[in-house]
Design an enzyme around this catalytic site. Structure first.
Site, PDB file in Angstrom:
ATOM      1  N   ASN A  75     -11.813  -6.702   3.281  1.00  0.00           N
ATOM      2  CA  ASN A  75     -11.949  -8.026   2.669  1.00  0.00           C
ATOM      3  C   ASN A  75     -13.408  -8.448   2.550  1.00  0.00           C
ATOM      4  OD1 ASN A  75      -9.250  -8.660   2.140  1.00  0.00           O
ATOM      5  ND2 ASN A  75      -8.893  -9.421   4.215  1.00  0.00           N
TER       6      ASN A  75
ATOM      7  N   ASP B  94      -5.754  -7.613  -1.070  1.00  0.00           N
ATOM      8  CA  ASP B  94      -4.379  -7.840  -1.546  1.00  0.00           C
ATOM      9  C   ASP B  94      -3.824  -6.599  -2.218  1.00  0.00           C
ATOM     10  OD1 ASP B  94      -4.490 -10.400  -0.586  1.00  0.00           O
ATOM     11  OD2 ASP B  94      -4.803 -11.354  -2.544  1.00  0.00           O
TER      12      ASP B  94
ATOM     13  N   GLU C  95      -2.164  -8.146   8.189  1.00  0.00           N
ATOM     14  CA  GLU C  95      -2.170  -6.726   7.835  1.00  0.00           C
ATOM     15  C   GLU C  95      -1.219  -5.920   8.722  1.00  0.00           C
ATOM     16  OE1 GLU C  95      -5.813  -7.403  10.558  1.00  0.00           O
ATOM     17  OE2 GLU C  95      -4.699  -8.478   9.004  1.00  0.00           O
TER      18      GLU C  95
ATOM     19  N   ASP D 276      -0.514  -1.407  11.796  1.00  0.00           N
ATOM     20  CA  ASP D 276      -1.666  -2.261  11.481  1.00  0.00           C
ATOM     21  C   ASP D 276      -2.630  -1.470  10.599  1.00  0.00           C
ATOM     22  OD1 ASP D 276      -3.219  -4.871  12.340  1.00  0.00           O
ATOM     23  OD2 ASP D 276      -4.668  -3.218  12.410  1.00  0.00           O
TER      24      ASP D 276
END
Length: 363
Positions: free
Chosen positions: A239, A248, A274, A231
């Site tokens: 973000n 991204d 993720e 993770d």
């Protein structure tokens, strides 16, 4: 071509072989009935030699059917039937059959040849038969030629046979081109269904398939494998602070690092969001921990840059081996638990912890 795509192509070819074998069996049965019927008619029409030859070809067809039933060899069945039919048509052209109508049966040959062979091989065979027809028509004094044909018949027969051959070539080429396009389209859809669009890694669906295959191999041979659930730490913060494009890009760069860290036999996938999952065949728990710790260190040292700003990317990971579970679900639950423990312990770490110092460049 990926392994699933190759398996599907091989399966499609095998299914096509079965279909062709059925068609050839039906054609063989029809040929036996026709040859027997025409042979009997010829016998009672005072053409005993013609009748005997047709019955002999009928027996050859039956022998070819029996050989295929015994061996199941599709190529042998196809080549045997083509040879028998070719010999029969050569006889009909040279002898004229009954009332010099034998060559008319040759119209069956072009579609059969292109159906059973490649376009190149079919064109070569038809070219040879056209040359044989010209030889018979232009050299009626040859010892094996007993048929007599009118000049108009010779011209019309050659022209119409050439036209039919070209027409069959065009149709078969179009059919094969359409089939290949469908195969490519199916492979493209299959690839899209199994691949994560952003990272290019296998997706969750494909990874489930790989896990099940590896479990089956483990149950057959006892060869261990391990799994790593990863993770990206605080990914939502990336973000929120830098934008989704930055997130991204971070995912794509991490996927590249993941690929470089894996062996050719390993499978790295995007598990969702993720989270990433790595399948490590023939890998013990200690080896998997070593790989994961090296990957964690590389990610920590890597500069994830977006618009001249460094993104704070680190990873946490849960590692487990199939020896610690008896099912894929159990394996994934343990990996998820270990990942949770790594996060609870402060993130940017793996669980269970590597107890000994990892030699540089070890696996």
């Amino acid at each position: 071509m990926t392994q699933p795509q190759q398996l599907r192509v091989d399966q499609s070819r095998a299914e096509e072989d079965v279909r062709v074998a059925k068609v050839l069996t039906y054609l063989s049965v029809s040929g036996v009935v026709c040859l027997a019927g025409i042979g009997i008619k010829s016998w009672f029409s005072a053409h005993p030699v013609h009748a005997v030859v047709l019955i002999l070809f009928m027996l050859l067809v039956l022998l070819n059917m029996a050989a295929f039933r015994r061996s199941g060899n599709y190529a042998q069945q196809k080549n045997g039937l083509l040879t028998i039919v070719g010999g029969l048509f050569a006889y009909l052209i040279a002898s004229g059959g009954e009332s010099n109508t034998g060559p008319l049966w040759l119209y069956v040959f072009p579609p059969l040849v292109f159906y059973l062979t490649s376009l190149r091989a079919g064109s070569l065979l038809l070219g040879l038969y056209l040359a044989f027809c010209l030889l018979v028509f232009m050299s009626p004094d040859l010892p094996f030629v007993t048929g007599t044909y009118a000049p108009d018949f010779k011209l019309r027969f050659i022209v119409t046979l050439m036209f039919e051959s070209i027409f069959c070539f065009v149709l078969e080429a179009s059919r094969r081109r359409a089939r290949n396009q469908l195969v490519r389209l199916a492979n493209s859809h299959e690839q899209a269904a199994r691949t994560d669009e952003l990272t290019g890694l296998p997706n969750r669906r494909d990874m489930h398939l790989q896990l099940n295959n590896e479990l089956a191999r483990y149950q057959r041979s006892g060869r261990h494998f391990s799994a790593v659930l990863i993770d990206l730490d605080h990914f939502k913060r990336i973000n929120d602070e830098f934008g989704h494009d930055a997130g991204d890009q971070a995912l794509q760069e991490f996927a590249d690092l993941l690929r470089s860290a894996c062996r050719e036999s390993d499978t790295a996938s995007r598990w969702g969001g993720e989270e990433f999952l790595i399948l490590l065949p023939d890998t013990s728990l200690l080896q998997a921990l070593t790989l994961t710790e090296r990957l964690r260190s590389e990610v920590e040292e890597h500069d994830f840059i977006y618009h001249s700003k460094r993104l704070p990317v680190t990873i946490s990971a849960g590692v487990c081996s199939i020896t610690q579970s008896d099912s894929i679900n159990g394996l994934l639950r343990l990996a998820d638990k270990n990942l949770y423990d790594a996060k609870e312990a402060g993130r940017n770490r793996i669980s269970p912890r590597v107890r000994s110092k990892i030699p540089s460049g070890s696996r």
